[in-house]
Design a protein around this motif. Structure first.
Motif, mmCIF file in Angstrom:
data_model
loop_
_atom_site.group_PDB
_atom_site.id
_atom_site.type_symbol
_atom_site.label_atom_id
_atom_site.label_comp_id
_atom_site.label_asym_id
_atom_site.label_seq_id
_atom_site.Cartn_x
_atom_site.Cartn_y
_atom_site.Cartn_z
ATOM 1 N N CYS A 134 0.834 -1.201 0.000
ATOM 2 C CA CYS A 134 0.000 0.000 0.000
ATOM 3 C C CYS A 134 0.872 1.255 0.000
ATOM 4 N N ILE A 150 2.169 1.950 -3.448
ATOM 5 C CA ILE A 150 1.157 2.479 -4.362
ATOM 6 C C ILE A 150 0.837 3.924 -4.029
ATOM 7 N N LEU A 196 4.418 -7.301 -7.343
ATOM 8 C CA LEU A 196 3.683 -8.126 -6.383
ATOM 9 C C LEU A 196 4.460 -9.401 -6.071
ATOM 10 N N VAL A 244 -3.332 -3.721 -1.940
ATOM 11 C CA VAL A 244 -3.582 -2.969 -3.176
ATOM 12 C C VAL A 244 -4.875 -2.167 -3.062
ATOM 13 N N TYR A 278 -4.589 -5.040 -9.042
ATOM 14 C CA TYR A 278 -3.383 -4.257 -9.339
ATOM 15 C C TYR A 278 -3.379 -3.774 -10.784
#
Lengths: 257, 312
Positions: free
Chosen positions: A86, A89, A108, A167, A253
């Motif tokens: 997280c 992102i 990932l 995600v 994702y």
């Protein structure tokens, strides 16, 4: 190079990044094994005397509790994984990765493999502590290998699910909150006490939830009890959760935004 | 010239919010293109679409010869992107960040290290190379961010507000870097809300407002589109001032300061003609000033107040 070898190269790059992070903040990795160790010590030294009395003749409480503790350890890194994904992102570096011609799921996969490496490390630490406080497994090399395989499978399963949760989480705090329940799930099973002592509804859940066959299998492998169908069921749960988690994580994702 | 970026009819809405309302872009290779607009005009969305991060609802685009929809990986291999918010890995050092990029470009160990070290030197980051990016100042982060973008030697570079939040010195440094890049043959597409920046850097400027391109051209061309250019003549002698006012009938008089404002864009032929007329009438102004409209005038003239229902 083919798409597959790109995927392997890129995932390896992302794994190195992940491990570099882990090495830079070793306390974060090591503290992951802290909770299972505290549970282990708490239950063996504080509650163990009383709880051990309910066990069948000849079974030491340490030997009874360690397999469940090991499963908790396998899942203990999940929060860290979800937070790391997280953070990547929300921090914008993932946008950079997305504008590069790299294998779409490499980030990932790198996180998952990194988490598995760290989980193995934590498992070794917890096994070490268990041996120190009197855990005396009956397992031979074959049983240990099977037990190790099961723990790695479980780690893979939990990690892929926590990647997907990471995600879809809006921020790292939220990621940490949604993953936490996974870590408590082993407690609602035969980890600390036999299920026979529980009220019917709880007992039903405790016996059929995914962790139950895993605990039974691990207990059987390490301390020599009967396993029965639980081995197959445990492996099936792990593979099923891994596949579902993997597909879910990939989907969320790579979804268009 | 070959187009580095060619887009037609790009549209994007988020829900019922129309963000890009059919924009066309053409950027020749080896030039700097500035997409200029106020906050919320749709600049970032345009960049996100052109860099494969966001799918457009309609329209086509080719970047470095690759179709955006059909071959996004071809586009990705040709571009470098520095977003509005720095995309560096805080938990890695500057050098490790660059080597991570090199590895993701699959450059191999030796070449990757070579490029990382060359970029550290070029962006004046050698001293900080071994420090965690989390400890970098804003200007250093921007430089590292751009250095990371350059590791793959992209042909087309997108810079989304590259100098927002930087101090004037860092901004100048960034401008120099951008000019050097283009001198090396790459194409730069940048967004900015600073007119000065577009004026300084860009060969072509497009003004984006509420999802539409309201003007496009060089800085000079845009400036010519707004009225307001004039030549100011100042006279010390009131008699001369009166005579001059008679000579230039369309000039505005400012009696107090003895100044005449003669409309005109101040290019050389117009200026020469004006001086000739002054000479012919034996007039000697004490001072002469040319006022060209700056991009601020252009910007204010072209971008309106926000209507409801658009944004981003």
């Amino acid at each position: 190079m083919t798409a597959l070898s790109y995927a392997v190269t890129d995932s390896a790059t992302m794994l190195r990044r992940n491990l570099r992070h882990a090495l830079r903040y070793p306390s974060l990795t090591l503290s992951t094994s802290g909770m299972p160790i505290i549970f282990l010590l708490l239950f063996v030294y504080v509650f163990g005397g009383e709880l051990g009395a309910g066990l069948p003749e000849g079974v030491g409480y340490v030997d009874y509790v360690v397999p469940g503790i090991l499963l908790m350890t396998a899942g203990a890194g999940a929060v860290g994984t979800a937070i790391a994904i997280c953070s990547d992102i929300t921090a914008g570096i993932v946008d950079r990765f997305r504008t590069m011609a790299i294998s779409p799921s490499a980030l990932l996969t790198g996180h998952v493999l990194g988490s598995v490496v760290q989980a193995v490390l934590n498992l070794l630490i917890v096994i070490g502590v268990a041996l120190l406080i009197g855990f005396r497994p009956a397992a031979g090399p074959l049983e240990w290998a099977a037990a190790g395989g099961l723990m790695v499978l479980l780690t893979l399963a939990i990690t892929w699910v926590s990647v997907a949760l990471g995600v879809i989480s809006k921020n790292p705090e939220a990621a940490s909150n949604v993953v936490l329940p996974f870590q408590l799930l082993p407690i609602l099973s035969s980890t600390f006490v036999p299920t026979s002592s529980m009220p019917t509804a709880v007992r039903w859940f405790a016996e059929y939830q995914p962790f139950a066959p895993m605990i039974n299998t691990l207990r059987g492998l390490l301390t020599g009890g009967p396993i029965g169908n639980d081995g197959i069921i445990a492996v099936a749960w792990c593979l099923g959760i891994t596949l579902a988690g993997y597909l879910w994580a990939r989907r969320v994702y790579n979804r268009p935004r | 010239m070959v187009a580095a970026i060619k887009a037609t009819g790009l549209r994007k809405s988020y829900g019922d919010k129309l963000v890009l309302n059919g924009i066309d872009l053409y950027v020749p290779e080896g030039t700097i293109f500035a997409l200029l607009g106020p906050n919320g005009a749709g600049k970032t969305t345009a960049v996100r679409i052109l860099t494969t991060l966001t799918a457009a609802d309609a329209g086509q685009a080719r970047i470095a010869g690759h179709d955006l929809a059909e071959n996004p990986d071809g586009v990705r291999a040709a571009i470098g992107v520095t977003g509005q918010f720095s995309a560096v890995d805080d938990k890695l050092t500057g050098r490790e960040n660059l080597i991570l990029m090199a590895d993701l470009h699959r450059l191999g160990k030796v070449e990757g290290r070579r490029r990382a070290d060359a970029l550290l030197a070029r962006f004046d980051l050698e001293e900080a190379a071994g420090k965690l990016a989390a400890t970098y100042s804003g200007g250093m982060r921007r430089r590292l961010d751009l250095a990371m973008t350059l590791v793959g030697e992209p042909r087309v570079i997108f810079l989304d507000e590259p100098t927002t939040g930087l101090d004037p010195r860092s901004r100048r440094t960034m401008w120099e870097i951008i000019r050097e890049l283009v001198a090396g043959g790459v194409t730069v597409f940048l967004t900015t809300q600073y007119l000065e920046e577009a004026d300084e850097l860009a060969d072509q400027i497009a003004v984006l407002d509420h999802g539409r391109l309201v003007a496009q051209g060089s800085a000079a061309e845009l400036k010519r589109r707004v009225p307001g250019g004039h030549i100011r003549l100042r006279f010390a002698d009131p008699a001369e001032f009166d005579r001059a006012a008679g000579l230039f009938a369309d000039a505005a008089r400012d009696e107090e300061s003895g100044t005449l404002r003669v409309p005109g864009d101040g290019d050389i032929p117009a200026l020469r003609a004006l001086l000739d007329r002054l000479d012919g009438a034996a007039l000697r102004p004490e001072g002469l000033e040319i006022h060209t409209p700056d991009l601020d005038d252009v910007f204010l003239a072209l971008t309106g107040p926000a209507p409801k229902g658009t944004g981003r």
